[in-house]
Design a protein around this motif. Sequence first.
Motif, PDB file in Angstrom:
ATOM      1  N   HIS A 127      39.447  65.722 -33.241  1.00 52.18           N
ATOM      2  CA  HIS A 127      40.524  66.582 -32.738  1.00 52.18           C
ATOM      3  C   HIS A 127      41.799  66.365 -33.558  1.00 52.18           C
ATOM      4  O   HIS A 127      42.487  67.307 -33.940  1.00 52.18           O
TER       5      HIS A 127
ATOM      6  N   SER B  74      40.300  72.134 -30.837  1.00 54.32           N
ATOM      7  CA  SER B  74      39.518  71.752 -29.663  1.00 54.32           C
ATOM      8  C   SER B  74      38.156  71.305 -30.196  1.00 54.32           C
ATOM      9  O   SER B  74      37.761  71.728 -31.291  1.00 54.32           O
ATOM     10  N   VAL B  75      37.439  70.490 -29.437  1.00 55.87           N
ATOM     11  CA  VAL B  75      36.165  69.941 -29.943  1.00 55.87           C
ATOM     12  C   VAL B  75      35.102  69.975 -28.838  1.00 55.87           C
ATOM     13  O   VAL B  75      35.411  69.712 -27.672  1.00 55.87           O
TER      14      VAL B  75
ATOM     15  N   ILE C 226      36.834  68.726 -25.634  1.00 57.87           N
ATOM     16  CA  ILE C 226      38.293  68.593 -25.680  1.00 57.87           C
ATOM     17  C   ILE C 226      38.820  70.017 -25.625  1.00 57.87           C
ATOM     18  O   ILE C 226      38.577  70.823 -26.538  1.00 57.87           O
TER      19      ILE C 226
END
Length: 273
Positions: A148, A154-155, A207
Amino acid sequence: MIKQAIIPLAGLGTRLLPLTSVIPKELLPINGRPGLEYILDEGIKAGIKEFIFIISNKKKGIKNYFYNDLFYKKIIKKKNKDKRLKQEYLKIKKYKKMIKFVYQNKPNGTGDAVLKCKNYIKTKFFLMLLPDDLIMQENCSLSMIRQHKKFRSSVIASRKVKKKDVSRWGIFKLKKINKKSFLIDDVIEKPSVLNAPSQQSVIGRYILPKKIFKVLEHQKAGQNGEVHITDAIRTLVKKNEKFTGYIFSGKYLDCGTMKGYINSSKKISSYNL
Ligand code: G1P
């Protein structure tokens, strides 16, 4: 900095009946500990300071488990030489301090569960962990936080699945960056074998940007009449929000089905934890 994590825990756990008729699936022991504790420890080691648990009235057992410190205290008074009990007491107290509870009393899907956390998230990004997915021998959350920072994206965690199994998972359309990472072009919730854009699946570590709450407020129900987080992510990707996939190398254990749950217990007891 990512310091907050959310954990959806309101699911009914029908795939693990009859055990879940009295015990929330996330408290089922895996090698002597509730599965949920492995998830919490992963988050804590990745730097998480606050967990938001999304439970339901039917799953109050989860709150009871983490709010039982006084019960331990009383027993320890009588058996004050019991070292193990003291350790358990301190552990429960530590977890309790870090957990907040919100309620999702209707099983309207993961997207709906996430939306319940809207007023609690303080920073631009937060972590979500799905408790059915255990990843051992690598702290996947920690690796994702690093990714990230590196890509400012975003992940979502990912692993390759067999072609015949794609309809069990969210599936990515992607552009490879390197062996471990890819750019997410699209993501489809449980596609048919014919419609799957790849064999790269979504695994329960995300994330997510705070922006997703705005999308979720308007997100229509998808498959099975539920609001899926996958569909909200799709909307953001279409609006050019940067999402990357992280291909973890840890061992994946599926605790959401009876077969997977039994296998997880066997596997974890063989690891040197
Ligand atoms: C959920 C997600 C799916 C993802 C999976 C990972 O599905 O909707 O996209 O691939 O978690 O475990 P569920 O397991 O709730 O059916």
